[in-house]
Design a protein around this motif. Structure first.
Motif, PDB file in Angstrom:
ATOM      1  N   GLY A 180       0.883  -1.299  -0.106  1.00  0.00           N
ATOM      2  CA  GLY A 180       0.143   0.451  -0.080  1.00  0.00           C
ATOM      3  C   GLY A 180       0.694   1.114   0.226  1.00  0.00           C
ATOM      4  O   GLY A 180       0.225   2.363  -0.886  1.00  0.00           O
ATOM      5  N   LYS A 181       1.437   1.100   0.980  1.00  0.00           N
ATOM      6  CA  LYS A 181       3.087   2.818   0.950  1.00  0.00           C
ATOM      7  C   LYS A 181       3.497   2.747  -0.026  1.00  0.00           C
ATOM      8  O   LYS A 181       3.761   3.568  -1.447  1.00  0.00           O
ATOM      9  CB  LYS A 181       3.686   2.185   1.867  1.00  0.00           C
ATOM     10  CG  LYS A 181       3.637   2.594   3.175  1.00  0.00           C
ATOM     11  CD  LYS A 181       4.304   2.849   4.247  1.00  0.00           C
ATOM     12  CE  LYS A 181       3.373   2.642   5.507  1.00  0.00           C
ATOM     13  NZ  LYS A 181       4.692   3.894   6.903  1.00  0.00           N
ATOM     14  N   GLY A 183       2.177   1.557  -3.400  1.00  0.00           N
ATOM     15  CA  GLY A 183       1.498   2.062  -4.183  1.00  0.00           C
ATOM     16  C   GLY A 183       1.253   3.834  -4.681  1.00  0.00           C
ATOM     17  O   GLY A 183       0.940   4.105  -5.488  1.00  0.00           O
ATOM     18  N   GLY A 184       1.013   3.823  -3.676  1.00  0.00           N
ATOM     19  CA  GLY A 184       0.871   5.653  -3.075  1.00  0.00           C
ATOM     20  C   GLY A 184       1.777   6.662  -2.875  1.00  0.00           C
ATOM     21  O   GLY A 184       1.721   7.303  -3.967  1.00  0.00           O
ATOM     22  N   SER A 185       2.987   5.446  -2.882  1.00  0.00           N
ATOM     23  CA  SER A 185       4.042   6.611  -3.118  1.00  0.00           C
ATOM     24  C   SER A 185       4.544   7.217  -4.810  1.00  0.00           C
ATOM     25  O   SER A 185       5.144   8.279  -5.542  1.00  0.00           O
ATOM     26  CB  SER A 185       5.338   6.083  -2.870  1.00  0.00           C
ATOM     27  OG  SER A 185       5.402   6.070  -1.011  1.00  0.00           O
ATOM     28  N   LEU A 222       2.211   6.564  -7.077  1.00  0.00           N
ATOM     29  CA  LEU A 222       0.979   7.716  -7.576  1.00  0.00           C
ATOM     30  C   LEU A 222       1.394   9.002  -7.064  1.00  0.00           C
ATOM     31  O   LEU A 222       0.864   9.718  -7.712  1.00  0.00           O
ATOM     32  CB  LEU A 222      -0.688   7.051  -7.111  1.00  0.00           C
ATOM     33  CG  LEU A 222      -1.601   5.767  -7.001  1.00  0.00           C
ATOM     34  CD1 LEU A 222      -2.073   6.078  -6.282  1.00  0.00           C
ATOM     35  CD2 LEU A 222      -1.197   6.358  -8.851  1.00  0.00           C
ATOM     36  N   GLU A 223       2.212   9.950  -6.026  1.00  0.00           N
ATOM     37  CA  GLU A 223       2.868  10.438  -5.998  1.00  0.00           C
ATOM     38  C   GLU A 223       3.026  11.351  -6.948  1.00  0.00           C
ATOM     39  O   GLU A 223       3.367  12.584  -6.866  1.00  0.00           O
ATOM     40  CB  GLU A 223       2.333  10.821  -4.326  1.00  0.00           C
ATOM     41  CG  GLU A 223       1.299  10.637  -3.742  1.00  0.00           C
ATOM     42  CD  GLU A 223       2.191  11.252  -2.011  1.00  0.00           C
ATOM     43  OE1 GLU A 223       3.115  10.926  -1.535  1.00  0.00           O
ATOM     44  OE2 GLU A 223       1.340  10.608  -0.804  1.00  0.00           O
ATOM     45  N   SER A 224       4.361  10.080  -7.018  1.00  0.00           N
ATOM     46  CA  SER A 224       5.668  10.808  -7.832  1.00  0.00           C
ATOM     47  C   SER A 224       4.929  10.695  -9.710  1.00  0.00           C
ATOM     48  O   SER A 224       5.433  11.512  -9.897  1.00  0.00           O
ATOM     49  CB  SER A 224       6.706   9.817  -8.066  1.00  0.00           C
ATOM     50  OG  SER A 224       6.196   8.499  -7.852  1.00  0.00           O
ATOM     51  N   ARG A 268       6.407   2.951 -12.720  1.00  0.00           N
ATOM     52  CA  ARG A 268       5.220   1.894 -12.646  1.00  0.00           C
ATOM     53  C   ARG A 268       5.822   0.322 -12.475  1.00  0.00           C
ATOM     54  O   ARG A 268       6.141  -0.213 -12.067  1.00  0.00           O
ATOM     55  CB  ARG A 268       4.318   1.890 -13.869  1.00  0.00           C
ATOM     56  CG  ARG A 268       2.920   0.524 -13.867  1.00  0.00           C
ATOM     57  CD  ARG A 268       2.174   0.851 -15.208  1.00  0.00           C
ATOM     58  NE  ARG A 268       1.768   2.174 -15.009  1.00  0.00           N
ATOM     59  CZ  ARG A 268       1.954   3.253 -15.864  1.00  0.00           C
ATOM     60  NH1 ARG A 268       2.636   2.773 -17.121  1.00  0.00           N
ATOM     61  NH2 ARG A 268       0.903   3.942 -16.191  1.00  0.00           N
TER      62      ARG A 268
END
Length: 84
Positions: free
Chosen positions: A36-37, A39-41, A43-45, A57
């Motif tokens: 989860g971390k 994926g979140g990072s 998406l932010e980048s 990706r």
């Protein structure tokens, strides 16, 4: 005398199985948090630099696969400890 030794061994096996089940659960939860971390990072980048989305990706997928491999290994070891 012998009965008390057998009862102590049975009680320790119950605690061992409980510990193995707890370890398998922690491994699954830890892997979920880690992925989860990632994926979140990612998406932010990607939101900050859309032109680098392909590289981000692919690195995200490799990192998630490594975390899943470690989690599966931990779960299998814990399940083997329960069965054997």
């Amino acid at each position: 005398m012998t009965l008390s030794i057998l009862l102590q061994a049975a009680a320790s096996m119950a605690f061992a199985k409980l510990g193995a089940a707890f370890g398998a659960g922690l491994a699954a939860i830890g892997a979920g948090i880690g992925i989860g971390k990632i994926g979140g990072s990612a998406l932010e980048s990607i939101a900050r630099q859309p032109e680098a989305s392909g590289d981000i990706r692919s690195n995200m997928i490799v990192a998630a696969a490594l975390i899943e491999g470690v989690a599966f290994f931990a779960i299998i070891i814990c399940l083997l400890a329960i069965v054997l």
